[in-house]
Design an enzyme around this catalytic site. Sequence first.
Site, PDB file in Angstrom:
ATOM      1  N   HIS A  76      14.164  13.752 -29.677  1.00  0.00           N
ATOM      2  CA  HIS A  76      15.123  14.806 -29.331  1.00  0.00           C
ATOM      3  C   HIS A  76      16.461  14.183 -28.939  1.00  0.00           C
ATOM      4  O   HIS A  76      16.503  13.131 -28.288  1.00  0.00           O
ATOM      5  CB  HIS A  76      14.622  15.630 -28.143  1.00  0.00           C
ATOM      6  N   CYS A 120       9.858  18.799 -22.662  1.00  0.00           N
ATOM      7  CA  CYS A 120      10.380  17.526 -23.176  1.00  0.00           C
ATOM      8  C   CYS A 120      11.894  17.418 -23.054  1.00  0.00           C
ATOM      9  O   CYS A 120      12.426  16.375 -22.652  1.00  0.00           O
ATOM     10  CB  CYS A 120       9.952  17.334 -24.627  1.00  0.00           C
TER      11      CYS A 120
END
Length: 340
Positions: A245, A132
Site C-alpha cells: 500500500h 493495514c
Amino acid sequence: MSKVFDVAVVGATGVVGEAMLQILSERRFPAGKVHALASERSVGKSVAFGKKMLKVQDLAGFDFSKVQIGLFSAGASVSGEYAPKAAAAGCVVVDNTSRFRQQDDIPLVVPEVNPEKIAGYTAAGIIANPNCSTIQMVVALKPIYDAVGIRRINVATYQAVSGAGRSAVEELARQTAALLNGKPLDLKGPAKQIAFNAVPHIDVFQENRYTREEMKMVWETRKILADENIAVNPTAVRIAAFFGHSEAVHIETERKISASEVCELLRKAPGVKLIDGTETGQYPTAVTDSSGNDPVFVGRVREDISHPRGINLWVVSDNIRKGAALNSVQIAEILAKKYL
C-alpha cells in the site's frame, strides 16, 4: 528452559494466515505446537510453517483451551463467533479483522506506537489489529505527533488488491492476462475494472459518503493515538498492484517543524526506514521497497508550500506483512514476553 506457547492460526489458508505462519517461523517465535485452522472445506490441506507442513484442522471443532495465543484472520463474522469462545477458553486472541477494533474494552495496538495498551487484553481476552492503511500511517506519524503534535491529517491511499484477499489477487491477474492478450473482460455486476486502473471505492459507502475503509482510518487513528480531537480526512483508492500500500500523507502540526527535523525523527523511529532523496529512484515504492519487507518506508518529506505548519510525506508498506501478519506477531511477541 525458556517458556513456549502453543498457538492457533485461524484463517491459515488465506493470504494473511499463510504470512502469519511464515513470520512466526522467521522471527523464531517461542512456539510449542502450532495449529493451522480454517473452515471445514479446507480441512486436510497442508500449509507451510518453516520447513514443516501443517495439516489444516476444522475451526468449528477446535478446543482453544489447548493453546495460549490465537492469531485470527478469517473475516469479521468468523472472529465475531469464535474469538469470544477462544478467549473464554483461556486463549488470548490477536484479531486481524475489523470486528473488535472500536470496542472500548479491547485494545487496538500498533507495537511501535502504543505497546502499553497490550496490558488491557485482560478485559476481554482479545487484542485488535488495526486496518493495514492505518498501521503504516501511524507508525510514520507517531514520532512527529510526539514531537510537535498533529492537528489534522489529509491522506490518500493507493492500496494493493491483496488487501481484499486471494480472490482479488487472482482477479487482477485474470483481468491483466485477458487485456494483454487482446481479449475482452467478462465483468459481472457494477464493479469497475481493476487492471490498469485506480478505483476510489474500498468497502461500503457510509451515510456521510465516505467509505467504511476511509472511516476506519478516522476511527482507528484517534483510538491508537488516544486523541479524539485529531482530524483525519481520507480517500482510499484500490490500484492495480498485487502487494504493498502507498499513501500520500499531508499533516498540519500543532507547532511548526521543518522537513529536516522530520527526517531526523524518522531516522530514529522504530519500524521506519527513510529513503528521502531528490534524484530519480531516491524514494520508496511499494513494489520495489516494501513488498516482502517489514519496515514502513517513508520518503518525499517536504514542507507544505500552502500551509505554514504543513508537512507532506509518502508512506509505503507491505499490507500483508506490517499491515496485518507482522503486526499481529509483534503483538504476540510482547504478550509472550511481558504478560503470559
